[in-house]
Design a protein around this motif. Structure first.
Motif: not given
Lengths: 481, 97
Positions: A33-37, A149
């Motif tokens: 998912e976006p910006n999970e990491n 990111l």
């Protein structure tokens, strides 16, 4: 008319197969998912400190060793400053002065435009470590850009070549060779389309004999080897046209458009390249211990060039075959696994180069997901080799057994496809064909000996491809003599 | 100033690269200050450093490394909460293309 020479240098960005990012503990897993990491370090919060991932150092050094580089005992990180929302800190941490590896080279072999085999040594200027940037999605409707990111801080090595290449064939051969080494080292998955292996092409032209380089353009956004080829051809023609029209080449970054096969200017801001590099005070110098280097050197796997020589010597196959079979690590592994079950190197090589690669390329899945296991391949080659089935039947059934991953022995038995070497039944088929084609029999007797292949074809048809061709051929000739 | 190394135009350029909006008065002020610093660098340049290894950092320890082990201490919500604008998934910024 003035003849021009093309000069090409390549910059390759290879994403490293680490668990975590280069300067923080975030996962590098793709497709989350976006910006999970994302954490406070890779999102550029104030006051955080980057700490180098030891695997990144190891992998960069291993690539340096594999490309005959000097591994610098001491290397430092630098800030490359520019503003873009996919780079939250306002700078990319990279290496500028004192990169980890320098002064290497790579030997390439390739076929030139006329198909002549050529060899060349290409210089590797440097390899340095750096962080990847994030991804942006732009929405006109919402008048906003959306920033993910997850990729920010994923480790990259940038491999910079000398401007040693003179045509597209050399450039592609160099890129394939680099990719192959990365896969053998198991430090990058080498996927051009998904961007884990990206290449920028620096390209200029100059009149033959001229010492200094022409003004270069940097081509980006090229996501296949075929497109590297096309982009170079387009760009060379564009630059020569400009010069012949008395115009100037502008040093700029150009994007390749795969649909149109053209390049166009990125309409860069004039100062986009003013990066104001300086040593990053957040990171201490990296000093590589002699023991580590010795350890990495000792752990280097067999690389494509060495494996190729071994294949030629141990398996007595041609250089071309050895080249082909070792270019991709998983193909070479598969080949050797087949030989473990059936040790006929030349015959197995022919099957792999031919029908096997054709099916594999069409199936669009990697070799790791291929259901047709090496033992099955070995069984098939052995059955053809020992006349259990004809070569034709082998090729006919290949698509089906390859796709479904079926045991060739069982498949042949179930379908009753064994080669027929029983002379009485073959004789009946031969007699029938001769009786059905009296005109051809007449012509053959009159001297058209080539018709033997016509009769062979008819007998094969009659026996559904199962007749033993050796026996049939002899039988036809006997009966017509 | 006898020894001008940096013009106000160059100060303006560096400022714009750093996304700083400077008044003309500030440009002149900073040009003066920066020129003083550069003059001092000239003074340092008088020393022969031919056999001295460049020092990139005053910090003396080297080679600080981290194991390649995943650590996740914050949720996405916590990270996004620091941004001026987000939609719960993405950071949202003024449109750039």
């Amino acid at each position: 008319m003035v003849q021009f020479e093309t000069v090409i240098g390549l910059e390759v960005h290879a994403q490293l197969k680490t668990n975590t990012k280069i300067f923080c503990g975030c996962s590098t897993q793709f497709g989350k998912e976006p910006n999970e990491n994302v954490c406070e370090v890779c999102s550029g919060m104030p006051g955080v400190l980057p700490v180098l991932n030891e695997k990144v150092m190891e992998y960069a050094a291993k690539m340096g060793l594999a490309t005959n580089c000097i591994i610098n005992k001491k290397s430092i990180f630098a800030r490359k400053n520019y503003f873009y929302p996919d780079l939250p800190k306002g700078y990319q941490i990279s290496q500028f002065e004192l990169p980890i590896c320098e002064h290497g080279h790579l030997n390439i072999s390739y076929e030139d435009k006329s198909g002549e085999p050529c060899k060349k040594r290409i210089g590797v200027t440097r390899i340095h470590m750096e962080e990847d940037a994030g991804k942006n999605i732009h929405s006109v409707a919402e008048n906003a850009s959306f920033v993910d990111l997850n990729r920010t801080g994923v480790p990259l090595i940038e491999i910079v070549s000398e401007p040693d290449m003179r045509n597209a064939e050399e450039a592609v051969a160099y890129l394939k060779s680099l990719r192959s080494i990365l896969l053998y080292l198991d430090i990058c998955d080498g996927n051009l389309e998904e961007g884990s292996f990206r290449c920028d092409v620096n390209i200029s032209v100059r009149p033959f004999g001229q010492e200094e380089f022409g003004t270069r353009a940097e081509l980006k956004n090229i996501n296949s080897f075929r497109n590297v080829h096309k982009a170079i051809h387009y760009e060379v023609a564009r630059q020569i046209d400009l010069i012949e029209d008395g115009e100037k080449i502008i040093q700029e970054t150009r994007l390749y458009d795969a649909d149109k096969g053209t390049t166009h200017s990125m309409r860069g801001k004039a100062d986009a390249h003013d990066y104001r590099y300086f040593p990053d005070p957040d990171l201490v110098p990296l000093v590589i211990a002699d023991e580590w280097l010795a350890e990495w050197q000792a752990a280097q796997p067999e690389l494509p060039a060495e494996r190729k020589v071994r294949f030629e010597e141990d398996f007595k196959i041609s250089e071309d075959d050895a080249d082909f079979l070792t270019a991709e690590k998983d193909i070479a592994d598969y080949y050797e696994a087949v030989l473990d079950s059936y040790n006929e190197p030349k015959k197995v090589a022919n099957w792999i180069k031919g029908d096997f690669m054709k099916e594999l390329n069409q199936s669009e899945v990697g070799l790791s997901e291929c259901k047709f296991k090496p033992e099955m391949m070995a069984t098939l080659v052995e059955m053809v080799d020992k006349d259990v089935i004809s070569n034709k039947i082998g090729k006919d059934i290949f698509n089906e057994i390859f796709t479904a991953g079926l045991d060739p022995a069982k498949f042949v038995k179930d379908k009753g496809l064994e080669q027929n070497s029983d002379s009485s039944s073959l004789e009946a088929a031969v007699d029938k064909v001769l009786a059905d084609n009296p005109n051809e029999v007449e012509a053959y007797k009159g001297g058209k000996k080539k018709l033997v292949s016509f009769f062979m074809g008819q007998v094969m048809k009659e026996t559904k491809g199962q007749a033993n061709p050796g026996i049939v051929s002899k039988m036809i000739q006997q009966k017509l003599s | 100033m006898s020894d001008v190394k940096l013009s106000t135009d160059e100060v303006a350029k560096v400022a714009s690269l750093a996304r700083l909006d400077l008044s003309d008065k500030k440009k002149e002020l900073f040009a003066g200050q920066l020129n003083n610093i550069l003059s001092y660098m000239d003074k340092l340049n008088e020393i022969d450093t031919k056999d001295v290894e460049p020092m990139f950092s005053p910090v003396e320890h080297t080679t600080v490394l981290r194991k390649d082990v995943i650590i996740k201490e914050h949720t996405r919500d916590e990270i996004l909460a620091n941004a001026p604008d987000s939609d719960g998934q993405y950071f949202v910024v003024p449109r750039i293309v």
